[in-house]
Scaffold this motif. Structure first.
Motif, short mmCIF file in Angstrom:
data_model
loop_
_atom_site.label_atom_id
_atom_site.label_comp_id
_atom_site.label_asym_id
_atom_site.label_seq_id
_atom_site.Cartn_x
_atom_site.Cartn_y
_atom_site.Cartn_z
N ALA A 133 -4.44 0.49 -2.64
CA ALA A 133 -4.67 -0.80 -1.96
C ALA A 133 -5.66 -1.64 -2.73
O ALA A 133 -5.51 -2.86 -2.83
N GLN A 134 -6.67 -1.00 -3.28
CA GLN A 134 -7.68 -1.73 -4.05
C GLN A 134 -7.03 -2.36 -5.29
O GLN A 134 -7.29 -3.50 -5.63
N GLU A 135 -6.16 -1.61 -5.97
CA GLU A 135 -5.45 -2.14 -7.14
C GLU A 135 -4.56 -3.33 -6.77
O GLU A 135 -4.42 -4.28 -7.53
N LEU A 136 -3.93 -3.24 -5.59
CA LEU A 136 -3.00 -4.29 -5.15
C LEU A 136 -3.69 -5.41 -4.38
O LEU A 136 -3.03 -6.35 -3.95
N ASN A 137 -4.99 -5.24 -4.18
CA ASN A 137 -5.77 -6.26 -3.48
C ASN A 137 -5.25 -6.46 -2.05
O ASN A 137 -4.96 -7.59 -1.62
N THR A 138 -5.08 -5.35 -1.36
CA THR A 138 -4.61 -5.38 0.03
C THR A 138 -5.31 -4.27 0.81
O THR A 138 -6.18 -3.59 0.27
N THR A 139 -4.92 -4.05 2.05
CA THR A 139 -5.55 -3.00 2.85
C THR A 139 -4.80 -1.68 2.68
O THR A 139 -3.62 -1.66 2.29
N ALA A 140 -5.47 -0.60 3.01
CA ALA A 140 -4.86 0.73 2.92
C ALA A 140 -3.68 0.85 3.88
O ALA A 140 -2.66 1.45 3.55
N GLU A 141 -3.82 0.27 5.08
CA GLU A 141 -2.74 0.35 6.06
C GLU A 141 -1.51 -0.42 5.57
O GLU A 141 -0.38 0.05 5.70
N ALA A 142 -1.71 -1.59 5.00
CA ALA A 142 -0.58 -2.37 4.46
C ALA A 142 0.08 -1.62 3.31
O ALA A 142 1.31 -1.61 3.18
N CYS A 143 -0.73 -0.97 2.51
CA CYS A 143 -0.23 -0.18 1.39
C CYS A 143 0.61 1.00 1.90
O CYS A 143 1.68 1.30 1.38
N ARG A 144 0.14 1.67 2.96
CA ARG A 144 0.86 2.80 3.54
C ARG A 144 2.22 2.35 4.09
O ARG A 144 3.24 3.00 3.86
N LYS A 145 2.26 1.22 4.80
CA LYS A 145 3.51 0.71 5.36
C LYS A 145 4.49 0.31 4.26
O LYS A 145 5.68 0.59 4.34
N ARG A 146 3.96 -0.34 3.25
CA ARG A 146 4.81 -0.76 2.13
C ARG A 146 5.40 0.45 1.42
O ARG A 146 6.58 0.48 1.07
N ALA A 147 4.60 1.48 1.21
CA ALA A 147 5.07 2.70 0.57
C ALA A 147 6.13 3.39 1.43
O ALA A 147 7.13 3.90 0.91
N ALA A 148 5.92 3.41 2.75
CA ALA A 148 6.89 4.04 3.65
C ALA A 148 8.24 3.33 3.59
O ALA A 148 9.29 3.97 3.54
N ARG A 149 8.21 1.99 3.59
CA ARG A 149 9.46 1.22 3.49
C ARG A 149 10.14 1.46 2.15
O ARG A 149 11.36 1.63 2.07
N ALA A 150 9.37 1.49 1.06
CA ALA A 150 9.92 1.71 -0.27
C ALA A 150 10.54 3.11 -0.37
O ALA A 150 11.62 3.28 -0.93
N LYS A 151 9.87 4.14 0.18
CA LYS A 151 10.41 5.50 0.18
C LYS A 151 11.71 5.58 0.94
O LYS A 151 12.68 6.20 0.49
#
Length: 160
Positions: A133-151
């Protein structure tokens, strides 16, 4: 003999003897290889046609074709011996020589590059959601949701 005369002479030989060379080569190999032998024979004839007249061009061309076939068989034998010697190597030696799998290259085009990069960072590189999330400049929760959708999308595409 100038270039034009040489061209006409080799062209004449081709018309007269290409079928003969082809049938000669077919006695020793398959049709595809025989066609290559004919091409290589006339390439060599073009390069080596002497200034003096060749008394028996059919015999001369057949000898060139014979040498071309011998060279092809030698190359094939060498290639086969290399393959056999590679088979004799222990698996642990061969395994170390393989390139590592590049996940982003392997699955490129299935999902967006950003999502694929995120999944790679999480699954292969071992990043946490917070680090990604820090690399993408977003929150950890947003990163988790995005990863779940991508998976989920990647799993669906790979099942089809």
């Amino acid at each position: 003999m100038n270039s034009r005369e040489k061209h006409l002479l080799v062209e004449q030989w081709y018309r007269q003897y290409a079928a003969f060379i082809f049938h000669y080569a077919c006695q020793f190999t398959d049709r595809h290889s025989a066609e290559e032998i004919v091409q290589e024979t006339f390439r060599v004839a073009w390069e080596t046609a002497r200034q003096q007249e060749i008394e028996y061009p059919k015999t001369w061309l057949r000898k060139i074709a014979e040498n071309v076939m011998k060279n092809q068989f030698r190359r094939s034998e060498r290639r086969n011996s290399l393959l056999v010697s590679a088979d004799a190597l222990p698996e642990d030696v061969l395994g170390r020589r393989e390139d590592p799998v590049d996940v982003e290259l392997e699955y490129d085009g299935l999902i967006s590059r950003q999502d694929l990069h995120l999944l790679k960072r999480l699954a292969v590189d071992g990043c946490t959601y917070a680090e990604a999330a820090q690399e993408l400049n977003t929150t950890a929760e947003a990163c988790r949701k995005r990863a779940a959708r991508a998976k989920q999308l990647l799993r669906k595409l790979l099942e089809d």
